[in-house]
Design a protein around this motif. Structure first.
Motif, PDB file in Angstrom:
ATOM      1  N   LEU A  38       0.839  -1.199   0.000  1.00 19.50           N
ATOM      2  CA  LEU A  38       0.000   0.000   0.000  1.00 19.50           C
ATOM      3  C   LEU A  38       0.878   1.256   0.000  1.00 19.50           C
ATOM      4  O   LEU A  38       0.647   2.186  -0.772  1.00 19.50           O
ATOM      5  N   ALA A  39       1.909   1.266   0.841  1.00 19.36           N
ATOM      6  CA  ALA A  39       2.825   2.404   0.879  1.00 19.36           C
ATOM      7  C   ALA A  39       3.584   2.519  -0.442  1.00 19.36           C
ATOM      8  O   ALA A  39       3.770   3.619  -0.970  1.00 19.36           O
ATOM      9  N   GLY A  40       4.016   1.385  -0.991  1.00 20.11           N
ATOM     10  CA  GLY A  40       4.710   1.389  -2.280  1.00 20.11           C
ATOM     11  C   GLY A  40       3.816   1.864  -3.408  1.00 20.11           C
ATOM     12  O   GLY A  40       4.261   2.568  -4.316  1.00 20.11           O
ATOM     13  N   SER A  41       2.541   1.487  -3.357  1.00 26.32           N
ATOM     14  CA  SER A  41       1.588   1.938  -4.373  1.00 26.32           C
ATOM     15  C   SER A  41       1.396   3.443  -4.314  1.00 26.32           C
ATOM     16  O   SER A  41       1.242   4.102  -5.351  1.00 26.32           O
ATOM     17  N   PHE A  42       1.410   3.984  -3.112  1.00 25.76           N
ATOM     18  CA  PHE A  42       1.341   5.435  -2.972  1.00 25.76           C
ATOM     19  C   PHE A  42       2.551   6.072  -3.657  1.00 25.76           C
ATOM     20  O   PHE A  42       2.417   7.019  -4.434  1.00 25.76           O
ATOM     21  N   GLY A  43       3.757   5.550  -3.366  1.00 32.09           N
ATOM     22  CA  GLY A  43       4.970   6.082  -3.977  1.00 32.09           C
ATOM     23  C   GLY A  43       4.933   5.979  -5.488  1.00 32.09           C
ATOM     24  O   GLY A  43       5.304   6.912  -6.201  1.00 32.09           O
ATOM     25  N   LEU A  44       4.459   4.845  -6.006  1.00 28.90           N
ATOM     26  CA  LEU A  44       4.327   4.633  -7.443  1.00 28.90           C
ATOM     27  C   LEU A  44       3.381   5.660  -8.049  1.00 28.90           C
ATOM     28  O   LEU A  44       3.687   6.282  -9.067  1.00 28.90           O
ATOM     29  N   SER A  45       2.234   5.852  -7.422  1.00 27.50           N
ATOM     30  CA  SER A  45       1.231   6.786  -7.946  1.00 27.50           C
ATOM     31  C   SER A  45       1.744   8.215  -7.984  1.00 27.50           C
ATOM     32  O   SER A  45       1.604   8.916  -8.990  1.00 27.50           O
ATOM     33  N   ASP A  51       6.036  12.680 -12.471  1.00 28.99           N
ATOM     34  CA  ASP A  51       6.814  12.478 -13.688  1.00 28.99           C
ATOM     35  C   ASP A  51       6.045  12.995 -14.906  1.00 28.99           C
ATOM     36  O   ASP A  51       6.588  13.688 -15.766  1.00 28.99           O
ATOM     37  N   PHE A  52       4.773  12.671 -14.955  1.00 29.69           N
ATOM     38  CA  PHE A  52       3.919  13.150 -16.042  1.00 29.69           C
ATOM     39  C   PHE A  52       3.853  14.678 -16.048  1.00 29.69           C
ATOM     40  O   PHE A  52       3.970  15.317 -17.095  1.00 29.69           O
ATOM     41  N   LEU A  53       3.681  15.279 -14.864  1.00 24.06           N
ATOM     42  CA  LEU A  53       3.631  16.745 -14.774  1.00 24.06           C
ATOM     43  C   LEU A  53       4.947  17.369 -15.240  1.00 24.06           C
ATOM     44  O   LEU A  53       4.951  18.402 -15.921  1.00 24.06           O
ATOM     45  N   GLY A  54       6.063  16.755 -14.848  1.00 26.86           N
ATOM     46  CA  GLY A  54       7.356  17.267 -15.286  1.00 26.86           C
ATOM     47  C   GLY A  54       7.504  17.244 -16.792  1.00 26.86           C
ATOM     48  O   GLY A  54       8.076  18.166 -17.384  1.00 26.86           O
ATOM     49  N   PRO A  71       6.083   7.923 -22.765  1.00 26.44           N
ATOM     50  CA  PRO A  71       6.965   9.079 -22.609  1.00 26.44           C
ATOM     51  C   PRO A  71       7.776   9.107 -21.314  1.00 26.44           C
ATOM     52  O   PRO A  71       8.723   9.860 -21.214  1.00 26.44           O
ATOM     53  N   THR A  72       7.440   8.321 -20.308  1.00 24.63           N
ATOM     54  CA  THR A  72       8.176   8.356 -19.047  1.00 24.63           C
ATOM     55  C   THR A  72       9.111   7.166 -18.945  1.00 24.63           C
ATOM     56  O   THR A  72       9.080   6.256 -19.754  1.00 24.63           O
ATOM     57  N   ASP A  77       9.469   4.888 -12.137  1.00 28.34           N
ATOM     58  CA  ASP A  77       8.173   5.137 -11.504  1.00 28.34           C
ATOM     59  C   ASP A  77       7.520   3.874 -10.962  1.00 28.34           C
ATOM     60  O   ASP A  77       6.919   3.896  -9.889  1.00 28.34           O
ATOM     61  N   PHE A  78       7.610   2.785 -11.694  1.00 30.52           N
ATOM     62  CA  PHE A  78       6.848   1.585 -11.359  1.00 30.52           C
ATOM     63  C   PHE A  78       7.654   0.514 -10.645  1.00 30.52           C
ATOM     64  O   PHE A  78       7.085  -0.484 -10.219  1.00 30.52           O
ATOM     65  N   THR A  79       8.962   0.695 -10.537  1.00 27.55           N
ATOM     66  CA  THR A  79       9.761  -0.308  -9.841  1.00 27.55           C
ATOM     67  C   THR A  79      10.709   0.321  -8.832  1.00 27.55           C
ATOM     68  O   THR A  79      10.627   0.023  -7.642  1.00 27.55           O
ATOM     69  N   LEU A  80      11.609   1.162  -9.290  1.00 28.46           N
ATOM     70  CA  LEU A  80      12.654   1.647  -8.400  1.00 28.46           C
ATOM     71  C   LEU A  80      12.117   2.479  -7.239  1.00 28.46           C
ATOM     72  O   LEU A  80      12.529   2.281  -6.098  1.00 28.46           O
ATOM     73  N   ILE A  81      11.211   3.389  -7.493  1.00 26.02           N
ATOM     74  CA  ILE A  81      10.648   4.197  -6.400  1.00 26.02           C
ATOM     75  C   ILE A  81       9.865   3.327  -5.415  1.00 26.02           C
ATOM     76  O   ILE A  81      10.163   3.335  -4.222  1.00 26.02           O
TER      77      ILE A  81
END
Length: 155
Positions: A38-45, A51-54, A71-72, A77-81
Protein backbone atom coordinates in the motif's frame (compact mmCIF):
# COMPACT_ATOMS: atom_id res chain seq x y z
CA UNK A 1 13.42 -3.17 -33.42
CA UNK A 2 16.80 -1.75 -34.33
CA UNK A 3 16.39 1.41 -32.21
CA UNK A 4 14.89 -0.22 -29.11
CA UNK A 5 15.04 -3.99 -28.75
CA UNK A 6 18.75 -4.48 -29.43
CA UNK A 7 19.93 -1.45 -27.45
CA UNK A 8 21.54 -1.70 -24.01
CA UNK A 9 19.07 0.86 -22.63
CA UNK A 10 16.16 -1.47 -23.33
CA UNK A 11 17.78 -4.44 -21.60
CA UNK A 12 18.93 -2.38 -18.61
CA UNK A 13 15.40 -1.01 -18.27
CA UNK A 14 13.93 -4.51 -18.50
CA UNK A 15 16.31 -5.68 -15.77
CA UNK A 16 15.48 -2.63 -13.62
CA UNK A 17 11.78 -3.42 -14.06
CA UNK A 18 12.07 -7.03 -12.88
CA UNK A 19 15.11 -7.54 -10.61
CA UNK A 20 14.12 -5.04 -7.85
CA UNK A 21 10.74 -6.79 -7.46
CA UNK A 22 12.51 -10.14 -7.13
CA UNK A 23 14.81 -8.62 -4.50
CA UNK A 24 11.79 -7.24 -2.66
CA UNK A 25 10.07 -10.65 -2.73
CA UNK A 26 13.18 -12.17 -1.17
CA UNK A 27 13.81 -9.43 1.44
CA UNK A 28 10.29 -8.32 2.34
CA UNK A 29 9.13 -8.61 5.91
CA UNK A 30 6.76 -11.57 5.97
CA UNK A 31 3.33 -10.62 7.25
CA UNK A 32 3.75 -6.94 6.32
CA UNK A 33 3.33 -7.31 2.57
CA UNK A 34 -0.07 -5.61 2.42
CA UNK A 35 0.95 -2.48 4.29
CA UNK A 36 4.25 -2.27 2.42
CA UNK A 37 2.51 -2.69 -0.95
CA UNK A 38 0.00 0.00 0.00
CA UNK A 39 2.82 2.40 0.88
CA UNK A 40 4.71 1.39 -2.28
CA UNK A 41 1.59 1.94 -4.37
CA UNK A 42 1.34 5.43 -2.97
CA UNK A 43 4.97 6.08 -3.98
CA UNK A 44 4.33 4.63 -7.44
CA UNK A 45 1.23 6.79 -7.95
CA UNK A 46 2.84 10.02 -6.83
CA UNK A 47 6.09 9.38 -8.72
CA UNK A 48 4.31 8.62 -11.98
CA UNK A 49 1.94 11.61 -11.55
CA UNK A 50 4.83 14.00 -10.84
CA UNK A 51 6.81 12.48 -13.69
CA UNK A 52 3.92 13.15 -16.04
CA UNK A 53 3.63 16.74 -14.77
CA UNK A 54 7.36 17.27 -15.29
CA UNK A 55 7.01 16.13 -18.88
CA UNK A 56 3.93 18.25 -19.54
CA UNK A 57 5.54 21.40 -18.12
CA UNK A 58 8.80 20.77 -19.96
CA UNK A 59 10.95 20.33 -16.86
CA UNK A 60 12.64 17.26 -18.36
CA UNK A 61 12.32 14.84 -21.22
CA UNK A 62 13.21 11.21 -21.84
CA UNK A 63 15.38 9.79 -24.58
CA UNK A 64 12.60 7.56 -25.93
CA UNK A 65 15.06 4.74 -26.55
CA UNK A 66 13.63 2.47 -23.85
CA UNK A 67 9.98 2.27 -24.84
CA UNK A 68 9.34 4.86 -27.53
CA UNK A 69 5.56 4.66 -27.12
CA UNK A 70 5.63 5.61 -23.43
CA UNK A 71 6.96 9.08 -22.61
CA UNK A 72 8.18 8.36 -19.05
CA UNK A 73 10.84 6.05 -17.65
CA UNK A 74 8.70 3.19 -16.36
CA UNK A 75 11.36 1.37 -14.33
CA UNK A 76 11.86 4.47 -12.18
CA UNK A 77 8.17 5.14 -11.50
CA UNK A 78 6.85 1.58 -11.36
CA UNK A 79 9.76 -0.31 -9.84
CA UNK A 80 12.65 1.65 -8.40
CA UNK A 81 10.65 4.20 -6.40
CA UNK A 82 8.11 1.78 -4.86
CA UNK A 83 10.60 -1.03 -4.20
CA UNK A 84 13.28 1.18 -2.63
CA UNK A 85 10.58 2.91 -0.62
CA UNK A 86 9.19 -0.40 0.70
CA UNK A 87 12.66 -1.76 1.52
CA UNK A 88 13.65 1.48 3.24
CA UNK A 89 10.44 1.48 5.28
CA UNK A 90 11.13 -1.97 6.69
CA UNK A 91 14.86 -1.33 7.24
CA UNK A 92 15.54 -0.37 10.89
CA UNK A 93 11.91 0.62 11.62
CA UNK A 94 12.79 2.05 15.06
CA UNK A 95 14.91 4.82 13.51
CA UNK A 96 13.35 8.29 13.41
CA UNK A 97 11.23 8.45 10.22
CA UNK A 98 12.35 12.00 9.45
CA UNK A 99 16.02 10.96 9.50
CA UNK A 100 15.19 8.01 7.25
CA UNK A 101 13.24 10.32 4.93
CA UNK A 102 16.18 12.72 4.62
CA UNK A 103 18.62 9.86 3.90
CA UNK A 104 16.21 8.26 1.39
CA UNK A 105 15.68 11.61 -0.31
CA UNK A 106 19.39 12.39 -0.44
CA UNK A 107 20.20 8.99 -1.99
CA UNK A 108 17.37 9.26 -4.51
CA UNK A 109 17.82 12.95 -5.38
CA UNK A 110 21.58 13.30 -5.39
CA UNK A 111 22.68 9.82 -6.51
CA UNK A 112 19.78 8.06 -8.26
CA UNK A 113 18.43 10.90 -10.38
CA UNK A 114 21.86 12.17 -11.57
CA UNK A 115 22.96 8.60 -12.33
CA UNK A 116 20.01 8.03 -14.67
CA UNK A 117 20.60 11.41 -16.27
CA UNK A 118 24.27 10.48 -16.74
CA UNK A 119 23.17 7.21 -18.38
CA UNK A 120 21.17 9.31 -20.83
CA UNK A 121 17.70 8.08 -19.91
CA UNK A 122 16.46 11.63 -19.38
CA UNK A 123 17.58 15.24 -19.61
CA UNK A 124 16.58 18.02 -17.25
CA UNK A 125 15.57 21.30 -18.83
CA UNK A 126 14.05 23.56 -16.17
CA UNK A 127 14.75 21.38 -13.15
CA UNK A 128 17.41 20.77 -10.52
CA UNK A 129 18.06 17.74 -8.35
CA UNK A 130 17.63 20.07 -5.38
CA UNK A 131 13.93 20.37 -6.25
CA UNK A 132 13.54 16.60 -5.86
CA UNK A 133 14.97 16.60 -2.33
CA UNK A 134 11.93 17.97 -0.42
CA UNK A 135 9.56 16.06 -2.71
CA UNK A 136 11.12 12.70 -1.84
CA UNK A 137 11.10 13.60 1.86
CA UNK A 138 7.35 14.25 1.69
CA UNK A 139 6.71 11.08 -0.34
CA UNK A 140 8.65 9.01 2.19
CA UNK A 141 6.92 10.53 5.23
CA UNK A 142 3.44 10.00 3.77
CA UNK A 143 4.35 6.42 2.77
CA UNK A 144 5.65 5.89 6.30
CA UNK A 145 2.36 7.13 7.74
CA UNK A 146 0.46 4.79 5.43
CA UNK A 147 2.68 1.87 6.44
CA UNK A 148 2.02 2.27 10.17
CA UNK A 149 -1.76 2.41 9.85
CA UNK A 150 -3.21 0.09 12.46
CA UNK A 151 -6.38 -0.87 10.69
CA UNK A 152 -8.79 0.11 8.01
CA UNK A 153 -12.38 1.19 8.56
CA UNK A 154 -14.92 -1.44 7.55
CA UNK A 155 -16.74 -0.99 4.26
Amino acid sequence: MEHTLWQWEFWLSAALSIIPWLVWIKLRKRGSEARLLLAGSFGLSVASWLDFLGLVFGSWHYSGRVLPTIPTFLPWDFTLIPVTLMLWLQFNPSLNPFIKAVIYSALTSFIGEPFFEWLGFYTTIKWSVFYFFPIYIIIYLIAYRISITKKFDPL
